[in-house]
Design a protein around this motif. Structure first.
Motif, short mmCIF file in Angstrom:
data_model
loop_
_atom_site.label_atom_id
_atom_site.label_comp_id
_atom_site.label_asym_id
_atom_site.label_seq_id
_atom_site.Cartn_x
_atom_site.Cartn_y
_atom_site.Cartn_z
N SER B 380 0.62 -1.38 0.62
CA SER B 380 -0.30 -0.07 0.01
C SER B 380 1.06 1.51 -0.08
O SER B 380 0.97 2.21 -0.66
CB SER B 380 -0.78 0.19 1.05
OG SER B 380 -0.99 -1.11 1.66
N PHE B 381 1.64 0.91 0.43
CA PHE B 381 3.19 2.27 0.93
C PHE B 381 3.15 2.57 -1.04
O PHE B 381 3.91 3.76 -0.83
CB PHE B 381 4.03 2.29 2.06
CG PHE B 381 3.67 2.48 3.51
CD1 PHE B 381 2.42 2.38 3.70
CD2 PHE B 381 4.85 2.83 4.56
CE1 PHE B 381 2.19 2.75 5.02
CE2 PHE B 381 4.30 2.62 4.97
CZ PHE B 381 3.47 3.03 5.79
N ALA B 382 3.57 1.90 -1.29
CA ALA B 382 4.35 1.64 -2.52
C ALA B 382 3.46 2.05 -3.70
O ALA B 382 3.28 3.26 -4.11
CB ALA B 382 4.85 0.26 -3.01
N GLY B 383 2.08 1.90 -3.89
CA GLY B 383 1.00 2.44 -3.89
C GLY B 383 0.95 3.57 -4.41
O GLY B 383 0.43 4.48 -4.47
N ILE B 384 0.84 3.90 -3.07
CA ILE B 384 0.35 5.56 -2.11
C ILE B 384 1.80 6.27 -2.62
O ILE B 384 1.75 7.79 -3.43
CB ILE B 384 0.14 5.65 -0.80
CG1 ILE B 384 -0.98 4.94 0.05
CG2 ILE B 384 0.64 7.17 -0.55
CD1 ILE B 384 -0.85 4.54 1.23
N THR B 385 2.44 6.08 -2.69
CA THR B 385 3.90 6.36 -3.08
C THR B 385 4.44 7.13 -4.64
O THR B 385 4.16 8.23 -5.01
CB THR B 385 5.15 5.67 -2.40
OG1 THR B 385 5.20 5.95 -1.12
CG2 THR B 385 6.33 6.92 -3.56
N VAL B 386 3.51 5.76 -5.31
CA VAL B 386 3.70 5.88 -6.60
C VAL B 386 2.54 7.22 -7.17
O VAL B 386 3.27 8.01 -8.32
CB VAL B 386 3.42 4.68 -7.69
CG1 VAL B 386 3.24 4.82 -9.12
CG2 VAL B 386 4.79 3.90 -7.32
N PHE B 387 2.13 7.19 -6.28
CA PHE B 387 0.31 8.01 -6.61
C PHE B 387 1.06 8.82 -6.48
O PHE B 387 0.37 10.21 -7.93
CB PHE B 387 -1.07 6.86 -6.17
CG PHE B 387 -1.90 7.97 -5.85
CD1 PHE B 387 -3.13 8.47 -7.08
CD2 PHE B 387 -1.94 9.40 -5.10
CE1 PHE B 387 -4.08 8.85 -6.96
CE2 PHE B 387 -3.55 9.79 -5.03
CZ PHE B 387 -4.29 9.97 -6.08
N TYR B 388 1.13 9.51 -5.42
CA TYR B 388 1.59 11.28 -5.02
C TYR B 388 2.59 11.55 -6.48
O TYR B 388 2.90 12.43 -6.38
CB TYR B 388 2.24 10.93 -3.74
CG TYR B 388 2.57 12.50 -3.30
CD1 TYR B 388 2.30 13.55 -3.53
CD2 TYR B 388 4.42 12.75 -3.49
CE1 TYR B 388 2.42 14.68 -3.10
CE2 TYR B 388 4.51 13.80 -3.35
CZ TYR B 388 4.60 15.00 -3.16
OH TYR B 388 4.52 15.96 -3.49
N ILE B 389 3.52 10.61 -6.41
CA ILE B 389 4.61 11.22 -7.71
C ILE B 389 3.51 11.26 -8.73
O ILE B 389 3.80 12.67 -9.28
CB ILE B 389 5.44 10.01 -7.32
CG1 ILE B 389 6.55 9.91 -6.42
CG2 ILE B 389 6.65 9.95 -8.83
CD1 ILE B 389 8.11 9.04 -6.35
N ILE B 390 3.10 10.69 -9.86
CA ILE B 390 2.63 10.75 -10.75
C ILE B 390 1.35 12.10 -10.29
O ILE B 390 1.95 12.98 -11.52
CB ILE B 390 1.37 9.36 -11.16
CG1 ILE B 390 1.87 8.54 -11.51
CG2 ILE B 390 1.05 9.37 -11.92
CD1 ILE B 390 1.33 7.17 -11.63
N ILE B 391 0.87 11.92 -9.66
CA ILE B 391 0.01 13.08 -9.39
C ILE B 391 0.43 14.66 -8.97
O ILE B 391 0.64 15.96 -9.76
CB ILE B 391 -0.52 13.27 -7.91
CG1 ILE B 391 -1.98 12.15 -7.99
CG2 ILE B 391 -1.78 14.64 -7.75
CD1 ILE B 391 -2.74 13.05 -9.29
N SER B 392 2.07 14.86 -8.52
CA SER B 392 2.78 15.89 -8.67
C SER B 392 3.55 16.38 -9.35
O SER B 392 4.43 17.50 -9.43
CB SER B 392 3.77 16.03 -6.82
OG SER B 392 4.63 14.06 -7.43
N MET B 393 3.98 15.41 -10.61
CA MET B 393 4.58 15.29 -11.64
C MET B 393 3.70 16.11 -12.84
O MET B 393 4.92 16.84 -14.35
CB MET B 393 5.21 14.70 -11.70
CG MET B 393 6.24 13.97 -11.35
SD MET B 393 7.47 15.00 -10.42
CE MET B 393 8.50 15.16 -12.07
N ILE B 394 2.24 15.68 -13.01
CA ILE B 394 1.87 15.86 -13.93
C ILE B 394 1.56 17.78 -14.01
O ILE B 394 2.40 17.98 -15.34
CB ILE B 394 0.24 15.97 -13.54
CG1 ILE B 394 -0.41 14.69 -13.61
CG2 ILE B 394 -0.67 16.62 -14.57
CD1 ILE B 394 -1.50 14.55 -13.13
#
Ligand SMILES: Nc1ncnc2c1ncn2[C@@H]1O[C@H](COP(=O)(O)OP(=O)(O)OP(=O)(O)O)[C@@H](O)[C@H]1O
Ligand SMILES: [Mg+2]
Lengths: 220, 411
Positions: B380-394
């Motif tokens: 779950s941590f990995a999922g949240i991390t990937v999600f956040y990084i994608i969102i913040s890079m848009i």
């Protein structure tokens, strides 16, 4: 050192507002020369300098720096050329505001392919040669205009590039500071550096060895 | 890299309030995820071992020994083992059961009351309660001594001790040496025994949280087959939790008949596993139902705050990126600075959430949230991390690839 052969540049090519900024320009600059490019506003001086600095492309002709043809080469290679072969000085100094002077001067070393441990020393030496060593740790936005431009020049020379390109380096400075900066360029010239200065100031141009004048995108 | 880190840190500092808010939001998501995932995993720990039984066609039964006779001392009439029980019913495929052991301990020639329970091998192999020391009983037939796991106790019984237990059958009582191989954690869930049914029936009926302090007598857990193999074997009647699985061809009516029959044989409660399993699944996932909306709301806040703050800071930084370009960086590499910012924020959020979880764990609050680390939390941590990084890079990606450095420099 620098060879420009029949270069043309057309902005907005193919569109209704297409504009030919450079038209069949040719000249060359030898190693160690101090050359100025002059012309009226809109003549195409900056356009030419940006092409020389590898931050813009051109539509026809050939541009060689140190016998390397700058045409259709990869982004990676272009970045290396900007990093190693070119030092650029801009009218508005182009410093990172919240970096100190030395941090600004270290930028080309940070982005260099070769990893070195003496970045600080090298940056410090560059600052010393422009008389800015005492201000090395001052934030760049706290420096005066002349100090900023000296810092920018230190950054331009830190990687010992083939050519230093300056676009109106004195344009934002008062006349006293402007002549100090000009003295600095002349001193670098005496050290054997190749320098091209774009200016519309006749007095500045007169201090150079050679003047290239352009008008409406053509050499006159 | 030096300039990257410096720029990233400076950029974060310039917009510190927004970045702290984002960090807090992400760490809240992390902490709630830990609580949610560990709650679900803890529940699954008791469900998974017998999942095939719970999901199959069959019955969950509770047998009482008192019900046979009304008198615990008169130990006969009991159903001795699962084979015997099977022989009465409509051909069940499999039965697993706990067994009652009539026994007491002798400590310094004094008789001490104990609670004796023995398990079919399948229970021992499938489920291991939490132990505070030692190991779980083995189903290894070669064991040279009778093995037992005991609850906490006031007799000073410890792992490795050999104690004397008197075991009864209908004819005799035999004093035997028993080796203690493990000690149960207080309140850990053991299969068998039973308490009042509270709320809906779930797989929890199969277990009982044993507390020595509450029960007042030590619990001893044995292997049914080991005791059954002894000469003059003690009586081990089927007792408390029992799972019966039928073949799918056995009809509901036949199962009903079995239920009626067993109720005359000491079965005090029986229920269809289909209903139990449905309730169990609701119970297993209740924390997800409860906490997921909170996580989603938090994630929406993270999306809003990180998209706006990354757009804002990238706009402020574009000129610096153009300077980097002039001094020898590729334009697309500037995006790495934004990536670094996101990484710094997510690492801070991660550290902060670890601290919060540690505090929750080592303060009184830990009773409210049972926290256990497991691989699902890491996923779950990995999922949240990937999600956040994608969102913040848009936004940075859009902004950087929409202009050229020359445009920025000549503005
Ligand atoms: N991105 C662009 N798109 C279209 N036209 C452009 C663009 N950049 C410059 N031009 C035009 O090209 C001509 C040359 O511009 P350039 O900036 O090279 O002039 P310059 O000689 O540097 O003038 P100045 O002394 O004012 O700096 C000008 O007429 C300008 O309007
Ligand atoms: Mg110009």
């Amino acid at each position: 050192m620098i060879q420009v052969k029949n270069i043309s540049k057309i902005y907005n090519k193919g569109k209704s507002n297409a504009f030919q900024a450079l038209d069949n320009i040719s000249f060359s600059v030898e190693k160690g020369e101090l050359v100025s490019i002059v012309g009226t506003s809109g003549a195409g001086k900056s356009t030419l300098l940006h092409i020389l600095a590898c931050i813009d492309n051109y539509d026809a002709g050939e541009y060689y720096i140190d016998n390397v043809l700058i045409k259709n080469i990869s982004e990676k290679r272009l970045a290396e050329i900007r990093n190693m072969k070119i030092g650029l000085v801009m009218q508005d100094f182009a410093l990172v505001d919240d970096f100190t002077a030395i941090q600004n001067v270290m930028l080309p070393l940070d982005f260099s392919k070769e990893k070195r441990s003496d970045k600080k020393e090298k940056a410090m030496a560059a600052l010393r040669s422009v008389g800015m060593d005492k201000f090395a740790n001052n934030l760049s936005n706290k420096l005066s205009g002349g100090q900023k431009q000296r810092t920018a020049i230190a950054r331009a020379i830190v990687n010992d590039p083939d050519v230093i390109l300056a676009d109106e380096p004195t344009g934002a400075l008062d006349s006293k500071t402007a002549s100090e900066i000009m003295e600095l360029f002349k001193m670098l010239h005496n050290d054997g550096k190749t320098i091209i200065i774009v200016t519309h100031d006749k007095e500045i141009a007169a201090q150079c060895e050679r003047i290239i004048e352009i008008s409406d995108g053509k050499i006159v | 890299m030096g300039a990257f880190i410096r720029t990233a840190v400076n950029t974060i500092k310039k917009n510190i309030t927004m970045n702290i808010i984002t960090t807090l939001q992400i760490s809240a998501v992390f902490v709630i995820t830990v609580i949610m995932v560990s709650a679900v995993c803890v529940r699954y720990r008791c469900y998974t071992p017998f999942r095939d039984y719970f999901e199959g066609n069959g019955l969950f039964c509770i047998f009482s020994v008192e019900a046979y006779t009304g008198n615990i001392d008169k130990v006969y009439d009991v159903i001795e083992d699962t084979n015997e029980l099977m022989s009465y019913l409509h051909g069940p495929e499999k039965i697993v059961a706990c067994h009652h052991l009539s026994a007491y301990a002798e400590v310094n020639d004094q008789i001490c009351d104990i609670q004796g329970l023995s398990y079919d091998d399948e229970i021992i192999d499938r489920y291991e309660p939490e132990l505070s020391s030692g190991r779980w009983i083995s189903t290894d037939k070669e064991a040279d001594m009778i093995e037992a796991v005991v609850s906490e106790n006031d007799y000073g019984w410890n792992v490795g001790d050999i104690i004397q237990i008197v075991m009864l059958n209908t004819e005799t009582s035999v004093k035997r040496d028993v080796k203690i191989v493990g000690i149960l954690k207080e309140n850990t869930k053991i299969p068998g025994l039973f308490s009042a049914r509270i709320g809906t029936d779930t797989y929890n009926l199969f277990y009982y949280p044993y507390s020595y302090e509450y029960e007042g007598k030590p619990l001893l857990l044995f292997s049914y087959s080991q005791l059954a193999g002894l000469e003059n074997a003690p009586l081990q009647g089927i007792y408390s939790s029992t799972l019966i699985r039928y073949d799918d061809s056995v009809s509901a009516e036949e199962i009903k008949q079995d239920q009626r029959l067993m109720s005359t044989m000491g079965c005090v409660f029986s229920t269809d596993l289909k209903e139990l399993d449905k309730n169990s699944k609701d119970y297993l996932h209740r924390h997800i139902y409860d906490l997921l909306p909170i996580i989603i709301v938090l994630l929406i806040l993270v999306v809003v705050s990180s998209i706006s703050s990354s757009a804002l800071s990238t706009r402020k930084r574009l000129r610096d990126y153009a300077i980097y370009y002039v001094t020898g960086l590729q334009w697309r590499q500037c995006i790495l600075i934004n990536l670094l910012q996101s990484v710094i924020i997510i690492i801070s959020a991660f550290i902060l959430s670890i601290v919060c979880v540690a505090v929750l764990r080592y303060t009184n609050l830990s009773d409210m949230f049972y926290i256990s680390w497991n691989k699902y939390i890491l996923f779950s941590f990995a999922g949240i991390t990937v999600f956040y990084i994608i969102i913040s890079m848009i936004m940075p990606l859009i902004m950087i690839f929409n202009v050229t450095p020359k445009q920025i420099l000549t503005k």
